[in-house]
Structure formats: C-alpha cells, structure tokens
Design a protein around this motif. Structure first.
Motif, PDB file in Angstrom:
ATOM      1  N   ASN A 275       0.785  -1.163   0.101  1.00  0.00           N
ATOM      2  CA  ASN A 275       0.125  -0.097   0.034  1.00  0.00           C
ATOM      3  C   ASN A 275       0.980   1.414   0.110  1.00  0.00           C
ATOM      4  O   ASN A 275       0.476   2.380   0.033  1.00  0.00           O
ATOM      5  CB  ASN A 275      -1.214   0.084   1.158  1.00  0.00           C
ATOM      6  CG  ASN A 275      -2.045  -1.157   1.032  1.00  0.00           C
ATOM      7  OD1 ASN A 275      -2.554  -1.007  -0.099  1.00  0.00           O
ATOM      8  ND2 ASN A 275      -2.420  -1.778   2.195  1.00  0.00           N
ATOM      9  N   ILE A 276       2.141   1.140  -0.166  1.00  0.00           N
ATOM     10  CA  ILE A 276       2.927   2.340  -0.205  1.00  0.00           C
ATOM     11  C   ILE A 276       2.723   3.069  -1.313  1.00  0.00           C
ATOM     12  O   ILE A 276       2.693   2.291  -2.513  1.00  0.00           O
ATOM     13  CB  ILE A 276       4.591   1.822  -0.074  1.00  0.00           C
ATOM     14  CG1 ILE A 276       4.766   1.302   1.441  1.00  0.00           C
ATOM     15  CG2 ILE A 276       5.609   3.237  -0.208  1.00  0.00           C
ATOM     16  CD1 ILE A 276       6.289   1.076   1.925  1.00  0.00           C
ATOM     17  N   THR A 277       2.622   4.187  -1.633  1.00  0.00           N
ATOM     18  CA  THR A 277       2.540   4.923  -2.941  1.00  0.00           C
ATOM     19  C   THR A 277       3.463   4.449  -3.960  1.00  0.00           C
ATOM     20  O   THR A 277       3.004   4.131  -4.993  1.00  0.00           O
ATOM     21  CB  THR A 277       2.359   6.381  -2.524  1.00  0.00           C
ATOM     22  OG1 THR A 277       1.355   6.714  -1.523  1.00  0.00           O
ATOM     23  CG2 THR A 277       2.216   7.087  -4.076  1.00  0.00           C
ATOM     24  N   ALA A 278       4.660   4.654  -3.705  1.00  0.00           N
ATOM     25  CA  ALA A 278       5.556   4.126  -4.663  1.00  0.00           C
ATOM     26  C   ALA A 278       5.542   2.696  -5.050  1.00  0.00           C
ATOM     27  O   ALA A 278       5.566   2.422  -6.345  1.00  0.00           O
ATOM     28  CB  ALA A 278       7.039   4.307  -3.857  1.00  0.00           C
ATOM     29  N   VAL A 279       5.238   1.845  -4.464  1.00  0.00           N
ATOM     30  CA  VAL A 279       4.792   0.376  -4.547  1.00  0.00           C
ATOM     31  C   VAL A 279       3.488   0.304  -5.557  1.00  0.00           C
ATOM     32  O   VAL A 279       3.830  -0.210  -6.582  1.00  0.00           O
ATOM     33  CB  VAL A 279       4.862  -0.540  -3.491  1.00  0.00           C
ATOM     34  CG1 VAL A 279       4.570  -1.792  -3.983  1.00  0.00           C
ATOM     35  CG2 VAL A 279       6.066  -0.489  -2.740  1.00  0.00           C
ATOM     36  N   LYS A 280       2.682   0.986  -4.983  1.00  0.00           N
ATOM     37  CA  LYS A 280       1.408   0.808  -5.747  1.00  0.00           C
ATOM     38  C   LYS A 280       1.548   1.705  -7.096  1.00  0.00           C
ATOM     39  O   LYS A 280       0.857   1.017  -8.253  1.00  0.00           O
ATOM     40  CB  LYS A 280       0.211   1.476  -5.126  1.00  0.00           C
ATOM     41  CG  LYS A 280      -0.345   0.898  -3.649  1.00  0.00           C
ATOM     42  CD  LYS A 280      -1.404   1.739  -3.295  1.00  0.00           C
ATOM     43  CE  LYS A 280      -1.315   2.998  -2.800  1.00  0.00           C
ATOM     44  NZ  LYS A 280      -2.726   3.401  -2.095  1.00  0.00           N
ATOM     45  N   ASN A 281       2.392   2.474  -7.287  1.00  0.00           N
ATOM     46  CA  ASN A 281       2.536   3.306  -8.581  1.00  0.00           C
ATOM     47  C   ASN A 281       3.794   2.718  -9.472  1.00  0.00           C
ATOM     48  O   ASN A 281       4.036   3.240 -10.482  1.00  0.00           O
ATOM     49  CB  ASN A 281       2.821   4.845  -8.362  1.00  0.00           C
ATOM     50  CG  ASN A 281       1.478   5.608  -7.892  1.00  0.00           C
ATOM     51  OD1 ASN A 281       0.352   4.894  -7.913  1.00  0.00           O
ATOM     52  ND2 ASN A 281       1.556   6.560  -7.402  1.00  0.00           N
ATOM     53  N   ASP A 282       4.250   1.743  -9.026  1.00  0.00           N
ATOM     54  CA  ASP A 282       5.228   1.141  -9.494  1.00  0.00           C
ATOM     55  C   ASP A 282       6.547   2.268  -9.703  1.00  0.00           C
ATOM     56  O   ASP A 282       7.299   2.059 -10.676  1.00  0.00           O
ATOM     57  CB  ASP A 282       4.927   0.482 -11.178  1.00  0.00           C
ATOM     58  CG  ASP A 282       5.799  -0.441 -11.681  1.00  0.00           C
ATOM     59  OD1 ASP A 282       6.741  -0.984 -10.708  1.00  0.00           O
ATOM     60  OD2 ASP A 282       5.905  -0.536 -12.591  1.00  0.00           O
ATOM     61  N   ASP A 283       6.898   3.027  -8.756  1.00  0.00           N
ATOM     62  CA  ASP A 283       7.878   4.063  -8.870  1.00  0.00           C
ATOM     63  C   ASP A 283       8.991   3.353  -7.640  1.00  0.00           C
ATOM     64  O   ASP A 283       9.381   4.079  -6.799  1.00  0.00           O
ATOM     65  CB  ASP A 283       7.395   5.371  -8.221  1.00  0.00           C
ATOM     66  CG  ASP A 283       6.754   5.984  -9.449  1.00  0.00           C
ATOM     67  OD1 ASP A 283       7.083   6.030 -10.550  1.00  0.00           O
ATOM     68  OD2 ASP A 283       5.623   6.810  -8.972  1.00  0.00           O
TER      69      ASP A 283
END
Length: 317
Positions: A275-283
C-alpha cells in the motif's frame, strides 16, 4: 565487464566506518621525507589531517579505495597505478596486470615491494583502530589518507587534494567545475517544482534495512533535485525498520543494492509494503551502485538517474 558484488556487511562497513576513522587519523604525524620541501609547501596535510610530504615526482601509485582509484583515472594517471584494492578491479582505465589488495588487511610486505611513490589509502583500513600502513610510512613512503566524504563539498576537496598531489591541479579543478555546473543545472530546474515528492533510498535490503538522513551527500542530492528524503530528520547512515518506511509512505523508492538478484522486485513484493504509494504506482527504481555509493565525481551520474526516476516529467530530456 566483471560484475561487482558488494556484500551487505561490507557495504555497511564502508559507509559507517570511514567517518569514524577520520577522527582516528586526525592526529598529525611528522613528515617522513624532509627533502620534499617544494611539495610540502604545496600540500602539507592529507585529507585526514596527517602531515605529509608529497614526492616531487610520482610515477608509481597505489590506491586502496575504489573512490580514489576512479579519481586517479579521471585525472589521467591510471597508467601509473601499480596496485589497487580488490573493489577497484573492474574500473576502466587501470592497467591489466596490477595486483589487488584487501582494503581491510593489505599485505604490507607486498605493497613495499612494489616501490610506490605514494599510496592513497582510506580510513576504512583503520576501522579496527590499527594503522596497517604505519610500517610503510616508517620506511619513508608517503601514505595519504582520504576518508570517505559525507558531503558534496568534501568530495570537491578530495578531488582537488589528489589532483594537487599529482601536480594535476588544473585538471582537478576542471572536474570540480563541471560537477558544479551540472549541480547548478539541477538546482535551477528544481526551483520549478512545487510539490516535493517524498523519497526513500535504500542502501541495504531486508531484513537489515539501511538508509541515511541528513549529513550524507545522497541526502544533499535528493534535496538538490527538489525532493525530500523521508529520513531527513535523522543523522548520517541509519538502520531503519520497515514500519517507519511504511508509515512514511514515500512517493518514490530508490535502491542501489546490488548483492541480491533483483532489488527492485524484492522491494515491490515485500509483505506489508503493497500500500506504499511508490509500490502501488510502480515507482521503485535501481540507481547504479557504483555511481551512488562512491564519493567522487561520478555522483553526478547518480544524480542524473535519480532525477529521471523522481521527476521524469521535469528532468527527462
């Protein structure tokens, strides 16, 4: 090209031990060669604060640090290297037949047999409190200590020191000027960024997570690019729990871990990180370990990779 494989424990020793060794090396030593008057007037101390005499002619160089080896090659003195440390093995520009030495425990007898004019050492060799180069210095061979710098300004000074010691001051200043020009370019662009992204930069993978706070050149680089290190309130190199990373919810995750098969995928697949933004956005992005872990002129190449990873819409050419 051979693949450089840094074990996690060594990576941590590198980043943690050098600054500590700075203090250990800060006790001034008497010059061992009273005849090198001219050069002593130019450089009287190494980067650790030890008094030294620089030989008037340097034709045989030993470098016991990959960061220093890359600087020496960039200055055009790679062909004068007669030995390097094991982690300099795949650096382009060193002679094919040079022997390699252990940073932590260099073979003093073999080093002396190579008849070096100067040895560029790192504080890492003294991480246990002993100075393995003392017998060499006692023989009158110049040993210049260059502890790994934690700041960009310190990197500038390291480059100038080596350049001046090799009587290549103009070349050294050109390298530093080019670095400053590139950093100014990043700074100018970063002024157009209104919403700073939060960045987590991992230098050691799970389960022993390691990163950095303020007082580290990588933190400077993130800020110069117009972003924000989620650990900026901490100091130097830090061990960190994954709970802290998850709670900070970074927009971008960078890693320079190269001792596991695929550090980016390993991060993306961690339990609880989905649920980390970077992981969710593939960043989640890999930054070249060599460019980002060695404190020398190549940090500019790391900044280039970091800039495109964090703000592709701003920095991508």
């Amino acid at each position: 090209m051979k693949k450089r494989l840094y074990l996690p424990i060594l990576a941590l020793i590198i980043v943690l031990s050098l600054s500590a060794c700075t203090n250990e090396q800060s006790q001034p030593k008497e010059p061992s060669d009273e005849n090198s008057v001219q050069n002593a007037q130019l450089i009287s101390e190494d980067r650790a604060g030890n008094k030294i005499n620089i030989p008037s002619e340097i034709d045989r160089i030993i470098s016991i640090s990959p960061a220093n080896t890359e600087m020496i090659v960039a200055l055009g003195y790679g062909d004068k290297l007669v030995a390097v440390d094991k982690y300099s093995e795949d650096i382009a520009g060193i002679p094919d037949d040079v022997p390699f030495f252990d940073i932590m425990n260099p073979d003093v007898e073999q080093l002396v047999a190579l008849e070096p004019d100067i040895i560029y050492a790192t504080g890492m060799s003294m991480s246990d409190g002993n100075d393995p180069f003392k017998p060499i210095k006692d023989l009158g061979i110049t040993v210049a200590y260059i502890p790994s710098s934690d700041s960009i300004e310190g990197i500038y000074k390291d480059i100038i020191f080596i350049a001046d010691s090799l009587q290549a001051g103009d070349k050294g200043r050109d390298i530093v000027d080019n670095m400053k020009t590139e950093i100014s370019r990043f700074e100018k662009i970063s002024t157009t960024i209104e919403n700073k992204k939060k960045v987590y930069f991992e230098i050691a993978a799970a389960p022993d997570l390691y990163s950095f706070g303020s007082g580290v050149f990588l933190n400077e680089m993130i800020e110069l690019l117009g972003a924000e290190n989620i650990l900026k309130d901490q100091e130097k190199w830090v061990s960190i729990s994954d709970e802290v990373i998850v709670a900070s919810n970074p927009d971008i995750i960078l890693t320079n871990v190269n001792y596991i098969e695929n550090a980016v995928d390993e991060i993306k697949n961690r339990t609880g990180w989905e649920n980390i933004t970077a992981v969710k956005n593939d960043d989640v992005y890999y930054i070249d370990n060599n460019f980002s872990s060695l404190s020398n002129q190549n940090i500019i190449k790391a900044m280039e990779q970091m800039s495109v990873a964090i703000y592709p819409e701003v920095y991508k050419k």
